[in-house]
Design an enzyme around this catalytic site. Sequence first.
Site, PDB file in Angstrom:
ATOM      1  N   SER A  52      38.234  44.130  37.129  1.00 50.36           N
ATOM      2  CA  SER A  52      38.618  43.062  36.203  1.00 50.36           C
ATOM      3  C   SER A  52      39.832  43.453  35.378  1.00 50.36           C
ATOM      4  O   SER A  52      40.491  42.589  34.789  1.00 50.36           O
ATOM      5  CB  SER A  52      37.445  42.732  35.269  1.00 50.36           C
ATOM      6  N   LYS A 120      30.878  51.370  42.096  1.00 42.26           N
ATOM      7  CA  LYS A 120      30.290  50.055  42.346  1.00 42.26           C
ATOM      8  C   LYS A 120      31.083  49.360  43.434  1.00 42.26           C
ATOM      9  O   LYS A 120      32.316  49.416  43.433  1.00 42.26           O
ATOM     10  CB  LYS A 120      30.280  49.200  41.074  1.00 42.26           C
ATOM     11  N   GLU A 122      31.051  45.629  46.016  1.00 42.74           N
ATOM     12  CA  GLU A 122      30.507  44.290  46.183  1.00 42.74           C
ATOM     13  C   GLU A 122      30.017  44.071  47.607  1.00 42.74           C
ATOM     14  O   GLU A 122      30.620  44.555  48.563  1.00 42.74           O
ATOM     15  CB  GLU A 122      31.583  43.250  45.859  1.00 42.74           C
ATOM     16  N   GLU A 189      25.615  38.810  39.518  1.00 38.11           N
ATOM     17  CA  GLU A 189      26.596  38.006  38.784  1.00 38.11           C
ATOM     18  C   GLU A 189      26.486  36.536  39.138  1.00 38.11           C
ATOM     19  O   GLU A 189      26.499  36.155  40.317  1.00 38.11           O
ATOM     20  CB  GLU A 189      28.019  38.493  39.067  1.00 38.11           C
TER      21      GLU A 189
END
Length: 272
Positions: A52, A120, A122, A189
């Site tokens: 982000s 992390k 996805e 999320e």
Amino acid sequence: MSTQSKGRKITTSVIRGMKKKGEKITMLTAYDYAMASLLDEVGVEMLLVGDSLGMVVLGYESTLPVTMNDMLHHTRAVSRGANNAMVVADLPFMSYQCSVEEAVRNAGRFLQEAGAHAVKLEGGREIAESVKRMTVSGIPVVGHLGLTPQSVQQFGGFKVQGKGDAAAQRIMEDAKIIEEAGAFSVVLECVPAPLAQRITDDLAIPTIGIGAGAGCDGQVLVVNDMLGIYERFTPKFVKKYANLSDNIRGAVKQYIEEVKNGTFPDQDHSFL
């Protein structure tokens, strides 16, 4: 860290233990030394160096342009500011999708070169083999399901995921697959709160929610969002705990005025 865990080093076993004890886990993003130091000092358990940063630090429209070099640079800074918190680094777009070998190699760089404690990434079943190989190699892994920002083009925008029965079932299955592959935690999320609760109840590993309701084992927010620093877009799930943009504007305007009218620097801020 929370009051209960403040002052002790946060590890994967501590995070797992918090779920067993019913103690909520706090995670916030951090992108530099100064912010990491503050968050660590007040007791945040997990610091996420999120991709982000592409949007809230580097000014991109999405996370897709973020590179390994970008992530390693910021992870090093955060690691230097984290005395007790666990530092988790995002694997950026196209750093783990091409092959398992490349995924493991890039993940290892965050621990070896940047001081991260975990990575992390996805995805669900399609990344399970990479997660397995990472954990076997000694790299702790946090999964990420639901709205996965690196796949935003495929989703057609930032939309809630898992609303239909089939979509919800797939996310539940993926969560179990990621757990079985060796992940010690998973981020959920933008999924409906009842689905997040079902996944949380079904997994032995902690769930960290962002736009996934209060039933998760922990929560994560982008620190620039919750402090009111990033104003381009504020997701529905963000609670602003401060509006620092106004404070910054006010302080800088006062500085400009005092420089222009000659009242800064005064004797207190000069060497005589």
